[in-house]
Write an enzyme that holds these catalytic residues in place. Structure first.
Site, PDB file in Angstrom:
ATOM      1  CE  LYS A 199      -4.505   0.842   0.276  1.00 23.20           C
ATOM      2  NZ  LYS A 199      -5.563  -0.106  -0.105  1.00 23.20           N
TER       3      LYS A 199
HETATM    4  N1  GLU Z   1      -7.303   0.054  -3.262  1.00 26.22           N
HETATM    5  C1  GLU Z   1      -8.062  -1.123  -3.517  1.00 26.22           C
HETATM    6  C2  GLU Z   1      -8.106  -2.003  -2.285  1.00 26.22           C
HETATM    7  O1  GLU Z   1      -7.937  -1.544  -1.195  1.00 26.22           O
HETATM    8  C3  GLU Z   1      -7.609  -1.850  -4.779  1.00 26.22           C
HETATM    9  C4  GLU Z   1      -6.195  -2.366  -4.744  1.00 26.22           C
HETATM   10  C5  GLU Z   1      -5.730  -2.928  -6.070  1.00 26.22           C
HETATM   11  O2  GLU Z   1      -6.517  -3.018  -6.995  1.00 26.22           O
HETATM   12  O3  GLU Z   1      -4.554  -3.266  -6.133  1.00 26.22           O
HETATM   13  O4  GLU Z   1      -8.399  -3.172  -2.361  1.00 26.22           O
END
Ligand code: GLU
Length: 425
Positions: free
Chosen positions: A115
């Protein structure tokens, strides 16, 4: 003194990393993971902090702090979104990265978890300033991201525009087009059909399965949605299309309620024209908290962390809590919900539709061959429905709640990958 202790307790409760640790420890304990494995899985593999200099539109030089945390790469490259917000913290990004590891493992897609976040306030930054922040942040991370290394995606306050800038910056550095370095891109730049709707669509599939489990017909299902953005808005739209009644919608500046159901498309149009969901002719304005506590079959929190806490969990009157957001419920609230018989579809399962279609996007980019929307949606449905039933079955087999079951399933898959790979030394 008592007040201070209580405040400190609440601070801990609302710290996402402490919440993530608590959930992890509970599942690790049930799985009887050995001490070393526990240590390895509880700590992020890599944390990068960058201080990004950016020239603002007025010529001033500003420095923004950004993070990228790779929690695990045991099952594949790190994967997860990047959020832009003034209150981003390293602890929050850490928690979100670990949740991505467990999420990808629950739905069994070949990724680890990562993240990113940048401390900035997009509401006071111009498009051009956001572009410069994004490009410099990407440049600073150039050696730690990549299609086989770590693949960012959109999250709060980032979108396909942001992803296009990341793809372009990365590609310029590599001197070749590398579309698979990021997902959630625009359709004509290697994006996937169905990706913008994917998280909400995934929520609608698991909600439908939960309703079936309780023998509740969609027409009898009253739904309250908290957060009317990409996840909540799309989730509401798709649940309404299934025949459910969207009775309440809660946003940061107010809430609207109508027991007979709200026309989601009309509410979206109203917000587009007025900038707010309130003063919508076909529903009454309601206090945001009051709307959250209205009786309903499904509550769909689809915004940020810490919506259901020890302070308000006892007031939730939903049969099913479908966690469209990451971390909307704190561990102390879990206990209250369990006691009150609320069926929780945990975030690492409920909102996994987004990363699942991100995976499809990455596969399509690497093949250079793009699928039609029906194929994307069908494959998403298969993964979400199977994963939902895997978790429910696991929870019955091991006599644990859904969240613990989802974590146990995920931890077990990740520790298995670590064991067969062995520890490189
Ligand atoms: N931000 C989204 C999540 O928390 C998508 C993450 C992604 O597609 O890599 O799942």
């Amino acid at each position: 003194m008592i007040a201070e202790t209580q405040a400190a307790g609440l601070d801990r409760e609302l710290n996402p990393w402490i919440s993530a640790e608590a959930r992890f420890n509970q599942a690790a304990g049930r799985l009887a993971l050995d001490e070393g494995m526990r240590k390895m899985l509880s700590l992020p593999a890599r944390e990068v902090t960058v201080h990004v200099p950016v020239t603002l539109d007025d010529g001033r030089l500003e420095v923004f702090t950004g993070y990228r945390v790779q929690h695990s790469i045991a099952r594949g490259p790190a994967k997860g979104g990047i959020r832009y917000a003034p209150d981003v913290t390293l602890d929050e990004v850490r928690a979100l990265a670990s949740w991505m590891t467990w999420k990808c493992a629950v739905v069994n897609i070949p990724y680890g978890g990562g993240k990113g976040g940048v401390i900035c306030d997009p509401s006071i930054l111009s498009e051009f300033e956001l572009e410069r922040i994004t490009r410099r942040y990407t440049a600073e991370l150039i050696d730690v991201i990549g299609p086989e290394v770590d693949i960012p995606a959109p999250d709060i306050n980032t979108n396909e525009r942001t992803m296009a800038w990341i793809m372009d910056t990365y590609s310029m550095h590599k001197r070749q087009n590398v579309t698979a370095v990021v997902t959630g891109k625009p359709l004509n730049l290697g994006g996937s059909r169905g990706r913008p709707e994917a998280t909400g669509r995934g929520c609608s599939f698991v909600t439908r399965e939960a309703l079936k489990l309780f023998g509740i017909a969609p027409s009898d299902a009253r739904i309250v949605v908290q957060g009317f953005g990409n996840v909540g808005g799309m989730g509401a739209r798709l649940l309404a299309a299934m025949g459910c009644r969207i009775v309440g919608v809660i946003e940061y500046d107010g809430a609207v309620y109508n027991d007979h159901g709200i026309d989601v498309e009309k509410l979206m149009a109203h917000r587009r024209s007025t900038g707010s969901i309130t003063e919508f002719g076909e529903a009454e304005d309601m206090d945001r908290d009051e709307a959250l506590y209205m009786p309903c079959e499904v509550l769909l929190p689809a915004a940020k962390e810490n919506i259901v806490t020890s302070l308000n969990a006892h007031r939730i009157r939903a049969r099913v809590l479908c966690e469209g957001a990451n971390g909307p419920t704190t561990p102390p609230a879990d206990a209250v919900l369990r006691e009150n018989g609320v069926f929780v579809i945990p975030d690492i399962l409920a909102n996994a539709g987004g990363v699942t279609v991100s995976y499809f996007e990455w596969v399509q980019d690497r093949q250079g061959y793009f699928w039609n929307e029906q194929l994307v949606n069908d494959r998403l449905e298969e993964i979400m429905v199977n994963s939902f039933h895997d978790v429910v079955r696991y929870s019955a087999q091991h006599d644990v709640d859904n969240r613990t079951a989802a974590y146990m399933l995920a931890l077990d898959r990740v520790q298995f990958a670590i064991k067969i790979r062995g520890i490189y030394a």
